[in-house]
Enzyme design. Structure first.
Site, short mmCIF file in Angstrom:
data_model
loop_
_atom_site.label_atom_id
_atom_site.label_comp_id
_atom_site.label_asym_id
_atom_site.label_seq_id
_atom_site.Cartn_x
_atom_site.Cartn_y
_atom_site.Cartn_z
N CYS A 171 0.52 18.81 -46.69
CA CYS A 171 -0.70 18.20 -46.16
C CYS A 171 -1.93 19.04 -46.51
O CYS A 171 -2.10 20.15 -46.00
CB CYS A 171 -0.54 18.07 -44.64
SG CYS A 171 -2.04 17.67 -43.75
N CYS B 261 -4.20 19.95 -43.60
CA CYS B 261 -3.53 20.97 -42.77
C CYS B 261 -3.81 22.36 -43.33
O CYS B 261 -4.04 23.31 -42.58
CB CYS B 261 -2.03 20.73 -42.72
SG CYS B 261 -1.53 19.17 -41.98
#
Length: 110
Positions: free
Chosen positions: A33, A36
């Site tokens: 991600c 993230c």
């Protein structure tokens, strides 16, 4: 100065998150991600700035899908705030450091 973001999984969840006292920020993330990865250094910085006031943990949703499902994490990053083991707030998506600080300061004052 090194941050103190602890990695937790399903095995430690009950004791380390639900059994904790005070305010805790839980970062639900995954290695693939991109957003993230942009939030991770902010969480590290916050863990240094709020050392002794707020606990910071991260949970890999790929490796701990049971916890992600239990807390209905639909998108990552999701950052949940727990106070004395109870969810008190959450933020979905990457945010600025200032937004996280404002949220933490509000929760610490409540």
């Amino acid at each position: 100065m090194a941050g103190s973001v602890k990695e937790v999984g399903s095995q430690e969840w009950e004791k380390d998150v639900l059994g904790s006292k005070g305010l805790m920020m839980v970062d639900f993330w995954a290695p693939w991600c991109g957003p993230c990865r942009s939030v991770a250094p902010i969480v590290e910085e916050l863990s240094v700035e709020y050392a002794g006031k707020v606990q910071f943990v991260k949970l890999n949703t790929d490796d701990n899908q049971d916890i992600a499902v239990r807390y209905q994490v639909m998108g990552i990053p999701t950052l949940m705030f727990f106070k004395d083991g109870q969810i008190v707030d959450k933020v979905v998506g990457a945010q600025s450091k200032k937004n996280f600080k404002d949220k933490i300061d509000t929760l610490l004052a409540s």
